[in-house]
Scaffold this motif. Structure first.
Motif, PDB file in Angstrom:
ATOM      1  N   GLY A   1      11.270  48.865  33.378  1.00 15.08           N
ATOM      2  CA  GLY A   1      10.386  48.127  34.275  1.00 15.08           C
ATOM      3  C   GLY A   1       8.943  48.119  33.786  1.00 15.08           C
ATOM      4  O   GLY A   1       8.074  47.519  34.430  1.00 15.08           O
ATOM      5  N   PHE A   2       8.702  48.763  32.648  1.00 17.53           N
ATOM      6  CA  PHE A   2       7.336  48.844  32.120  1.00 17.53           C
ATOM      7  C   PHE A   2       6.970  47.531  31.456  1.00 17.53           C
ATOM      8  O   PHE A   2       7.627  47.082  30.509  1.00 17.53           O
ATOM      9  N   ILE A   3       5.919  46.900  31.934  1.00 15.58           N
ATOM     10  CA  ILE A   3       5.573  45.552  31.484  1.00 15.58           C
ATOM     11  C   ILE A   3       5.264  45.492  29.993  1.00 15.58           C
ATOM     12  O   ILE A   3       5.594  44.506  29.317  1.00 15.58           O
ATOM     13  N   LEU A   4       4.631  46.558  29.432  1.00 12.39           N
ATOM     14  CA  LEU A   4       4.296  46.534  28.014  1.00 12.39           C
ATOM     15  C   LEU A   4       5.540  46.631  27.134  1.00 12.39           C
ATOM     16  O   LEU A   4       5.525  46.171  25.991  1.00 12.39           O
ATOM     17  N   ASP A   5       6.603  47.217  27.663  1.00 14.06           N
ATOM     18  CA  ASP A   5       7.878  47.211  26.931  1.00 14.06           C
ATOM     19  C   ASP A   5       8.461  45.810  26.903  1.00 14.06           C
ATOM     20  O   ASP A   5       8.939  45.328  25.884  1.00 14.06           O
ATOM     21  N   ARG A   6       8.415  45.153  28.017  1.00 12.50           N
ATOM     22  CA  ARG A   6       8.987  43.806  28.113  1.00 12.50           C
ATOM     23  C   ARG A   6       8.149  42.772  27.361  1.00 12.50           C
ATOM     24  O   ARG A   6       8.663  41.715  26.974  1.00 12.50           O
ATOM     25  N   LEU A   7       6.855  43.092  27.192  1.00 12.07           N
ATOM     26  CA  LEU A   7       5.962  42.179  26.473  1.00 12.07           C
ATOM     27  C   LEU A   7       5.651  42.691  25.068  1.00 12.07           C
ATOM     28  O   LEU A   7       4.613  42.351  24.504  1.00 12.07           O
ATOM     29  N   ASN A   8       6.552  43.487  24.516  1.00  5.97           N
ATOM     30  CA  ASN A   8       6.328  43.977  23.159  1.00  5.97           C
ATOM     31  C   ASN A   8       6.176  42.797  22.211  1.00  5.97           C
ATOM     32  O   ASN A   8       6.995  41.875  22.187  1.00  5.97           O
ATOM     33  N   PHE A   9       5.100  42.820  21.428  1.00  2.00           N
ATOM     34  CA  PHE A   9       4.754  41.686  20.579  1.00  2.00           C
ATOM     35  C   PHE A   9       5.896  41.285  19.652  1.00  2.00           C
ATOM     36  O   PHE A   9       6.206  40.085  19.504  1.00  2.00           O
ATOM     37  N   PHE A  10       6.543  42.248  19.030  1.00  2.00           N
ATOM     38  CA  PHE A  10       7.550  41.949  18.010  1.00  2.00           C
ATOM     39  C   PHE A  10       8.865  41.443  18.600  1.00  2.00           C
ATOM     40  O   PHE A  10       9.690  40.875  17.885  1.00  2.00           O
TER      41      PHE A  10
ATOM     42  N   PHE B   1      11.412  39.035  12.719  1.00  2.00           N
ATOM     43  CA  PHE B   1      10.776  38.802  11.419  1.00  2.00           C
ATOM     44  C   PHE B   1       9.691  37.739  11.525  1.00  2.00           C
ATOM     45  O   PHE B   1       8.673  37.796  10.798  1.00  2.00           O
ATOM     46  N   LEU B   2       9.871  36.763  12.423  1.00  2.00           N
ATOM     47  CA  LEU B   2       8.845  35.734  12.613  1.00  2.00           C
ATOM     48  C   LEU B   2       7.597  36.343  13.273  1.00  2.00           C
ATOM     49  O   LEU B   2       6.470  36.033  12.887  1.00  2.00           O
ATOM     50  N   MET B   3       7.827  37.200  14.263  1.00  2.00           N
ATOM     51  CA  MET B   3       6.704  37.855  14.923  1.00  2.00           C
ATOM     52  C   MET B   3       6.006  38.813  13.965  1.00  2.00           C
ATOM     53  O   MET B   3       4.787  39.020  14.072  1.00  2.00           O
ATOM     54  N   GLN B   4       6.762  39.375  13.034  1.00  2.00           N
ATOM     55  CA  GLN B   4       6.144  40.245  12.030  1.00  2.00           C
ATOM     56  C   GLN B   4       5.148  39.469  11.190  1.00  2.00           C
ATOM     57  O   GLN B   4       4.044  39.943  10.914  1.00  2.00           O
ATOM     58  N   TRP B   5       5.507  38.258  10.797  1.00  2.00           N
ATOM     59  CA  TRP B   5       4.591  37.443   9.998  1.00  2.00           C
ATOM     60  C   TRP B   5       3.395  36.963  10.820  1.00  2.00           C
ATOM     61  O   TRP B   5       2.284  36.831  10.297  1.00  2.00           O
ATOM     62  N   LEU B   6       3.613  36.724  12.101  1.00  2.00           N
ATOM     63  CA  LEU B   6       2.491  36.377  12.973  1.00  2.00           C
ATOM     64  C   LEU B   6       1.549  37.572  13.105  1.00  2.00           C
ATOM     65  O   LEU B   6       0.320  37.411  13.110  1.00  2.00           O
ATOM     66  N   ALA B   7       2.116  38.775  13.169  1.00  3.20           N
ATOM     67  CA  ALA B   7       1.302  39.995  13.216  1.00  3.20           C
ATOM     68  C   ALA B   7       0.489  40.150  11.934  1.00  3.20           C
ATOM     69  O   ALA B   7      -0.674  40.580  11.966  1.00  3.20           O
ATOM     70  N   ILE B   8       1.082  39.790  10.810  1.00  2.00           N
ATOM     71  CA  ILE B   8       0.372  39.859   9.527  1.00  2.00           C
ATOM     72  C   ILE B   8      -0.837  38.924   9.536  1.00  2.00           C
ATOM     73  O   ILE B   8      -1.920  39.272   9.057  1.00  2.00           O
ATOM     74  N   ILE B   9      -0.667  37.741  10.122  1.00  2.00           N
ATOM     75  CA  ILE B   9      -1.778  36.789  10.218  1.00  2.00           C
ATOM     76  C   ILE B   9      -2.886  37.349  11.108  1.00  2.00           C
ATOM     77  O   ILE B   9      -4.080  37.268  10.774  1.00  2.00           O
TER      78      ILE B   9
END
Length: 304
Positions: A46-55, A64-72
């Protein structure tokens, strides 16, 4: 109290913290860090930051797509683009990696915490680029907010070094006996440099030298904690250079380059003055360089 300023020293701090995770993401596939069971477990909490994890925003299969967005995003932090925007994004990426990755080291935790504590400061930063030589002077109320969070970041770094020093005495018997450094340097878990280790072992096999070096590490980390209470600019600068050397030796022996980058950023934040420009913080090195250069130039003059 004099109003604080946002300078390129803060830019250096942020541009040292970001490459720690940036290099990790660039040189490794997402499958090394993220597993499906972690994704499923985080979606059920129920933790919102878990559900909204960037990756995991686009699902596990698109990590893998979010990983490349993180790199940017992290590249934009290093470049200094729009601190007000990238400050929050930097923390989101760093925190998400720390909580979702199955491989995390101490540097990742440091970056996650420091990038979070710097969010209020970056939100006050109206500069287009944090590398700008022109400082942004804050109002009194803004200076009060920035001052509080600057202090909290310094306190956090001080606690890291205190825990590292005191914790060693309680962690294993080898640290208390003064032999732990020998075992750590000869452990290949972190990618031991055999050429360097073979030379060091000539000294570390001597019990007196091994004990002095082992207890020296503990003492130095406690000294770094003590810098929280020091007002001596000269002493803080000396400890800053020694601290960089200390962490660089960890790179030589264990290959932890990303950890070095994160702790270099932490040391800049802890021991330098972020309200001063880089040329002001490093004027002691610039003066020495100019003095040495002038001496060499003088000696090179040929008198007929």
């Amino acid at each position: 109290m004099k109003n604080l300023a946002l300078t390129n020293t803060l830019g250096l701090v942020r541009s040292l913290l970001a490459p720690s995770l940036l290099s990790t993401l660039i040189f490794n596939p997402s499958s090394v860090f993220f597993i499906e069971s972690t994704f499923e477990g985080m979606q059920k909490t129920g933790f919102i930051l878990d559900r909204l994890n960037f990756f995991f925003l686009a699902g596990y299969e698109n990590a893998f797509l979010m990983q490349w967005l993180a790199i940017i995003i992290l590249s934009a932090v290093v470049a200094g683009w729009r601190p007000r925007i990238t400050g929050v994004l930097h923390w989101w990426v760093a925190y998400s990696f720390m909580t979702a990755s199955i491989i995390v080291e101490g540097g990742d935790q440091v970056v996650s915490v420091l990038s979070f504590l710097l969010i209020p400061v970056t939100l006050l930063d109206k500069r287009r680029n944090h590398w700008s030589a022109e400082a942004q002077t804050l109002s009194k109320s803004e200076s009060a907010v920035a001052g509080v969070f600057y202090f909290l970041t310094k306190l956090q770094v001080a606690i890291v070094y205190l825990e590292a020093g005191i914790g060693k005495l309680y962690s294993t018997q080898e640290w208390r006996e003064g032999t732990a450094l020998y075992y750590w340097i000869n452990d290949n878990f972190f990618g031991r440099n055999d050429a360097v280790v073979s030379v060091s072992n000539y000294l570390l096999t001597d019990p007196v030298f091994a004990s002095v070096l082992t207890y020296g590490v503990i003492g130095f980390e406690i000294m770094l904690f003590g810098m929280l209470f020091s007002n001596s600019v000269r002493f803080r600068r000396t400890m800053f250079l020694l601290g960089l050397g200390f962490h660089f030796m960890i790179v030589i022996y264990f290959g932890l380059i990303s950890f070095f980058m994160s702790m270099a950023g932490a040391l800049c934040l802890y021991l330098l003055e972020p309200g001063k420009r880089l040329d002001q913080n490093f004027d002691f090195l610039l003066r020495r360089f100019e003095k040495n250069y002038a001496g060499v130039e003088k000696e090179s003059v040929i008198i007929p």
